[in-house]
Design an enzyme around this catalytic site. Structure first.
Site, short mmCIF file in Angstrom:
data_model
loop_
_atom_site.label_atom_id
_atom_site.label_comp_id
_atom_site.label_asym_id
_atom_site.label_seq_id
_atom_site.Cartn_x
_atom_site.Cartn_y
_atom_site.Cartn_z
CG ASP A 281 -1.11 -20.64 19.13
OD1 ASP A 281 -2.30 -20.77 19.46
OD2 ASP A 281 -0.25 -20.09 19.85
CG ASP B 54 -3.56 -15.80 22.42
OD1 ASP B 54 -3.80 -14.61 22.19
OD2 ASP B 54 -4.43 -16.63 22.77
CG ASP C 172 3.22 -19.55 21.93
OD1 ASP C 172 3.35 -19.10 23.08
OD2 ASP C 172 2.16 -20.03 21.51
#
Length: 447
Positions: A50, A52, A301
């Protein structure tokens, strides 16, 4: 739909949470992991990331202030709210248990959220920026009404949702319009942290021996390019074998939408695509690596859009990047590598990484009112300090290991052996690396 800070960074696209509160008992698709099994990066054929808050690390304090200012600007200029609504968000870091900006008593909190104080709408403390704005709007409406309203939903949530949808719509980036994108584009160094040379070298090391490294982000390509350039450098595309933007996670792991590209009719190495699905991506990985059933590990996250779908809808492993570990601190023990002991550090850290902790960011991630992200003392009558929070249970069930940031794992050799969470044990803490968060340790160790 309750919007989050990360959703704002994904250009206003709401992310389904797959009704996690109702499906917390869902079994992971692959159940072979146990407390004794190890995770070693060298064993995988492919590594997915991922962007961000995973590969891309933000200057969190500045990002929160910008997001807050953007919401308030919309409410003032587009919905006619009083300009006095604006405040320094840093003055109210720990207000989440409140009616408006008035802190609730413990009795009021229990009445509203139950004895275990479960409020599942926000996954990370950093995501509460919209709630901060909402709290001030409640005060504004109360004052305007001469007392509390019977309901705030029709006015408050409608206005704030419209703020998110307008300001963070993906077209605004290209138009250079709104209150968020023009500001962040003008001063990227203020809002992003550059990745260390160690992280960049680590990404290149992962690609050796015919391995695949890929990026999937729900951001559209223009914003993703800005983010990746600011953190990895202008040559950021060179670190990946394939890049997928607008991945619509978690739908990417469940749906079967085709990959879209202006340049290619099929998935090609070094291609940049939009949309798509994990099944076709896995076929590409198999072709690239020569592995019939490629072994994949994914770094993310979000428990809602990364961990839960990966562990229930794919055969991939999941490494969770959890900033709260760094904020709440951890204590080295015999089952982890010790970053704090010089002889161990010299032996373990093989790339030059950045392990510094920003104390100001910690203040935004910690909550005195709600307590630890991992541990709730009122729900621990035996005082054994096991992980017993709502999000803690999801960490155990839907991730294999959890790390504070990419910098930690990038500093280690690829053949390092990580202990996994035991998915069969509620509140398992074995998978935290480099160590358990301090709230989960005996008081004699956590002091």
């Amino acid at each position: 739909m309750c919007w989050s800070f990360k959703q704002l960074l994904h250009c206003g696209r709401p992310l389904s949470n797959f009704k996690l509160t109702a499906t917390i008992k869902t079994k992971v698709k692959r159940t072979t992991n146990n407390a004794m099994s190890k995770l070693c990066l060298k064993d995988y054929d492919a590594y997915g990331f991922d962007l961000d808050h995973t590969l891309a690390k933000y200057n969190l304090v500045n990002q929160i202030q910008l997001t807050y200012n953007s919401l308030i600007d919309f409410l003032v200029h587009q919905r006619g709210y009083d300009p006095e609504l604006r405040t320094d968000v840093g003055l109210h870091k720990d207000f989440m248990g409140s009616h408006g900006m008035r802190m609730l008593t413990q009795e009021e909190l229990v009445s509203a959220y139950g004895p275990n104080l479960i409020w599942e709408h926000y996954e990370h403390a950093r995501e509460a920026v919209r709630a901060r704005a909402a709290a001030q709007v409640i005060d504004y409406l109360d004052k305007k009404n001469g007392g509390p309203l019977l309901s705030y939903r029709d006015i408050l949530w409608k206005d704030l949702q419209e703020a998110v949808e307008e300001i963070y719509r993906f077209q605004a980036f290209g138009e250079n319009s709104g209150y968020f994108f023009p500001v962040i584009k003008e001063s990227t160094s203020k809002y992003y942290q550059s990745s260390s040379e160690g992280v960049k070298q680590w990404l290149l090391d992962l690609k050796q021996n015919n391995k695949c490294v890929f990026l999937t982000t729900s951001s559209h390509i223009d914003f993703a390019s800005l983010t990746a350039s600011a953190t990895l450098g202008e040559d950021w595309k060179s670190y990946f074998d394939i890049i997928v933007s607008n991945a619509r996670k978690p739908g990417f792991f469940q749906d079967h939408k085709p990959f879209l590209s202006l340049d290619y009719n099929s998935l090609q190495q070094h291609g940049v695509y939009s949309s798509g699905n994990h099944s076709d991506l896995e076929k590409f990985i198999s072709k690239l690596t020569g592995a019939d059933k490629p072994k994949v590990v994914y770094f993310g996250d979000s428990l809602c859009s990364d961990a839960f779908p990966v562990k229930t809808l794919t055969n991939w492993d999941l490494i969770l990047v959890l900033e709260e570990m760094e904020a709440e601190g951890y204590h080295p023990h015999d089952n982890t590598h010790h970053y704090w002991e010089p002889e161990e550090r010299d032996r373990k850290i093989v790339r030059k990484v950045n392990l510094c902790v920003d104390e100001e960011e910690e203040a935004y991630l910690l909550s005195r009112q709600w307590g630890s992200f991992f541990y709730h003392p009122e729900a621990d009558p035996l005082h054994d300090r096991h992980m017993n929070t709502f999000w803690g249970e999801l960490i155990t069930k839907y991730s294999d290991i959890a790390i504070p940031s990419m910098e930690y794992i990038a500093g280690l050799p690829l053949d390092h052996q990580f202990t996994r969470f035991d998915h069969s044990v509620d509140g398992s803490t074995d998978g935290f690396s480099p160590a358990k968060p301090k709230p989960l340790l005996p008081l004699v160790l956590s002091d």
